[in-house]
Design a protein around this motif. Structure first.
Motif, PDB file in Angstrom:
ATOM      1  N   ILE A 181      18.074 110.508 -37.978  1.00  0.00           N
ATOM      2  CA  ILE A 181      17.424 109.344 -38.572  1.00  0.00           C
ATOM      3  C   ILE A 181      16.882 108.453 -37.457  1.00  0.00           C
ATOM      4  N   GLY A 182      15.941 107.563 -37.800  1.00  0.00           N
ATOM      5  CA  GLY A 182      15.371 106.676 -36.797  1.00  0.00           C
ATOM      6  C   GLY A 182      14.679 107.449 -35.699  1.00  0.00           C
ATOM      7  N   SER A 183      14.881 107.022 -34.457  1.00  0.00           N
ATOM      8  CA  SER A 183      14.241 107.701 -33.333  1.00  0.00           C
ATOM      9  C   SER A 183      14.753 109.126 -33.155  1.00  0.00           C
ATOM     10  N   SER A 184      15.999 109.377 -33.556  1.00  0.00           N
ATOM     11  CA  SER A 184      16.524 110.753 -33.492  1.00  0.00           C
ATOM     12  C   SER A 184      15.797 111.646 -34.484  1.00  0.00           C
ATOM     13  N   ILE A 210      21.697 121.297 -36.680  1.00  0.00           N
ATOM     14  CA  ILE A 210      21.808 120.531 -35.447  1.00  0.00           C
ATOM     15  C   ILE A 210      21.610 119.060 -35.777  1.00  0.00           C
ATOM     16  N   GLY A 211      22.672 118.263 -35.594  1.00  0.00           N
ATOM     17  CA  GLY A 211      22.620 116.835 -35.875  1.00  0.00           C
ATOM     18  C   GLY A 211      22.397 116.040 -34.608  1.00  0.00           C
ATOM     19  N   LEU A 212      21.406 115.151 -34.628  1.00  0.00           N
ATOM     20  CA  LEU A 212      21.079 114.317 -33.481  1.00  0.00           C
ATOM     21  C   LEU A 212      21.498 112.873 -33.765  1.00  0.00           C
ATOM     22  N   SER A 213      22.402 112.347 -32.950  1.00  0.00           N
ATOM     23  CA  SER A 213      22.798 110.938 -33.046  1.00  0.00           C
ATOM     24  C   SER A 213      23.296 110.492 -31.683  1.00  0.00           C
ATOM     25  N   HIS A 214      22.509 109.661 -31.023  1.00  0.00           N
ATOM     26  CA  HIS A 214      22.861 109.234 -29.669  1.00  0.00           C
ATOM     27  C   HIS A 214      24.232 108.559 -29.643  1.00  0.00           C
ATOM     28  N   SER A 215      24.468 107.650 -30.569  1.00  0.00           N
ATOM     29  CA  SER A 215      25.751 106.945 -30.620  1.00  0.00           C
ATOM     30  C   SER A 215      26.857 107.819 -31.196  1.00  0.00           C
TER      31      SER A 215
END
Length: 289
Positions: free
Chosen positions: A149-152, A193-198
């Motif tokens: 979500i968002g930038s990810s 593949i899940g992208l989440s920086h935090s």
């Protein structure tokens, strides 16, 4: 989840920053003290550090092992090496925060330095054995599904574009309803593949959990290897976070995420250069016609 999520070339300060949000209050006190007094800490005994941060010696030893080190002496040795290397670097543009009176050229130099730093940090944090396992899983899977979500979510779309160009059955989803529906329909042989920086994006965490419950293999790309999203992943890939306060994820986060995904892409292409070139040429011609 893979137990050794950090790379062999890890750096103490980088690893502490990566893990900070998931540390216990006592461990955070140790980390904060080390970050603020890194040179002095290399000269302290474990009893002296224990007194300085008001925690037990056993907590310090556990903290060192959390960083992937055997104990306090190895921790001090690695920290001393890192301090020595840092002091040898040029300091002129290492402060990447943008100041009001910076010229356009200096801002460009600072942004370039930010990119160099975040790539170096990512290389320090990545476990390359895990990276190669994920690359092999991609080559064997029926379909790849990027969630973010968002930038990810924007990064997920970029990954979709790259992998589709070389012939993979791939999709990217950044709407939580679509993420949940797709994740619940995945099967064994699929890859999510899940992208989440935090590592705390609740929508992406739920999507990865649903995918795992459906039988798919799951991967988390995050800066925090002990985050909630990592707990839903069969494989965890760590990206760096070295960026200035005014830049946000427009530079640091996005560059580090794209770098890891490009490493995966390159690992796959190098094992089938001719086939990958052929499929990429077909897709290029399709766009030109």
């Amino acid at each position: 989840m893979s137990s050794n999520v950090l790379g062999k070339s890890r750096k103490v300060m980088v690893t502490m920053n990566s893990l900070r949000d998931s540390l216990t209050p006592a461990e955070k006190r140790i980390a904060d003290y080390v970050i603020d007094h890194s040179i002095q800490v290399t000269k302290l005994s474990i009893a002296e550090l224990s007194h300085a941060v008001n925690v037990g010696e056993a907590t310090i030893i556990r903290f060192c092992r959390t960083l992937g080190l055997k104990g306090f002496q190895e921790f001090k040795m690695e920290l001393a090496i890192e301090n020595s290397n840092s002091q040898q670097n040029e300091r002129s543009i290492l402060d990447s925060d943008i100041a009001h009176n910076d010229s356009a050229e200096l801002i460009g130099q600072k942004l370039q330095n930010t990119i160099n730093n975040v790539l170096s940090e990512t290389l320090s944090l990545l476990n390359f054995s895990t990276l190669e396992q994920v690359a092999q899983t991609i080559k064997q899977c029926k379909g790849i599904y990027f969630f973010g979500i968002g930038s990810s979510g924007i990064t997920a779309e970029e990954a979709k574009n790259k992998f589709m160009r070389i012939g993979f059955n791939v999709d990217a989803l950044n709407n939580n309803h679509f993420m949940y529906m797709k994740a619940s329909l995945l099967q064994k042989g699929d890859l999510a593949i899940g992208l989440s920086h935090s590592g705390s994006a609740v929508e992406t965490i739920k999507a990865l959990r649903l995918a795992k419950e459906s039988g798919a293999t799951t991967v988390a790309l995050t800066h925090n290897p002990r985050s909630n999203i990592a707990s839903q992943a069969d494989f965890v890939l760590i990206n760096g976070n070295r960026q200035g306060h005014l830049q946000g994820d427009s530079i640091g986060t996005k560059i580090s995420q794209l770098f890891v995904l490009d490493l995966l892409y390159t690992l796959i292409v190098k094992d089938d250069v001719v086939g990958s070139q052929h499929r990429k040429l077909k897709t290029t011609k399709a766009l030109d016609s």
